[in-house]
Scaffold this motif. Structure first.
Motif, mmCIF file in Angstrom:
data_model
loop_
_atom_site.group_PDB
_atom_site.id
_atom_site.type_symbol
_atom_site.label_atom_id
_atom_site.label_comp_id
_atom_site.label_asym_id
_atom_site.label_seq_id
_atom_site.Cartn_x
_atom_site.Cartn_y
_atom_site.Cartn_z
ATOM 1 N N LEU A 40 -29.684 -23.789 1.020
ATOM 2 C CA LEU A 40 -29.117 -25.019 0.456
ATOM 3 C C LEU A 40 -29.620 -25.256 -0.961
ATOM 4 O O LEU A 40 -28.856 -25.636 -1.851
ATOM 5 N N ALA A 58 -28.031 -22.746 -3.335
ATOM 6 C CA ALA A 58 -26.624 -23.057 -3.591
ATOM 7 C C ALA A 58 -26.494 -24.149 -4.649
ATOM 8 O O ALA A 58 -25.596 -24.111 -5.485
ATOM 9 N N ASN A 70 -20.799 -23.770 3.933
ATOM 10 C CA ASN A 70 -21.267 -23.231 2.657
ATOM 11 C C ASN A 70 -20.855 -21.766 2.502
ATOM 12 O O ASN A 70 -20.456 -21.347 1.416
#
Length: 171
Positions: A92, A95, A127
């Motif tokens: 996360l 990203a 994602n």
């Protein structure tokens, strides 16, 4: 690996010493020792670096979270659930700091290691669908998007799923 056992042994010794503190009338120190021992046991099952990184991710400070997570040299020595969430949080953060190749690798590793919560699995799949869509791989993006829809039981990601579907229609 050895650190886990040392932490548990230390927790047992501290809790055992708290019993002696209670017996000899030092109840204040006994309570403090019990809390210290319980904290060590808690951190046996919840890794402190993951908790700290999660705190920074909640504050939208992704660079700091990634820096904290990158300090862990051997995440494979963690418990499997901790290792999965380590890679999930790292993915996360990567990203959001515009490192899609590394984020894709980390999220795949998190899914293969075994994320516990279905909502976290759905977020990782969503994602991944976005990454594949940016690579113009519509087939893999659709597969991951459908899996994210199945896993999103509480309908927390419906807006993001719709957004990715609209992006998919444009390609």
């Amino acid at each position: 690996m050895i650190g886990k056992y040392i932490r548990l042994i230390l927790a047992i010794l501290i809790i055992a010493s708290s019993v002696f503190l209670f017996i000899y009338g030092y109840s204040g120190w006994g309570v403090l020792a019990v809390f210290a021992g319980l904290l060590l046991v808690l951190f046996q099952f919840k890794n402190e670096t993951n908790l700290l990184a999660f705190f920074f991710i909640r504050r939208n400070n992704f660079a700091k979270a990634e820096a904290i997570l990158s300090k862990v040299k051997h995440p494979e020595h963690m418990l499997k659930a901790q290792e999965a969430y380590h890679y999930y949080l790292l993915g996360l953060a990567q990203a959001q700091t515009h490192q899609p190749a590394l984020a894709e690798k980390s999220l795949k590793k998190a899914l293969s290691t075994g994320l516990r919560l279905k909502s976290d699995q759905a977020m990782a799949k969503l994602n991944l669908a976005g990454f594949y869509l940016s690579k113009r791989n519509k087939k893999l993006a659709k597969i991951h998007l459908m899996e994210a829809k199945k896993l999103d039981k509480q309908k927390m990601l419906t807006a993001q799923i719709r957004e990715v579907e609209n992006m998919m229609k444009r390609i």
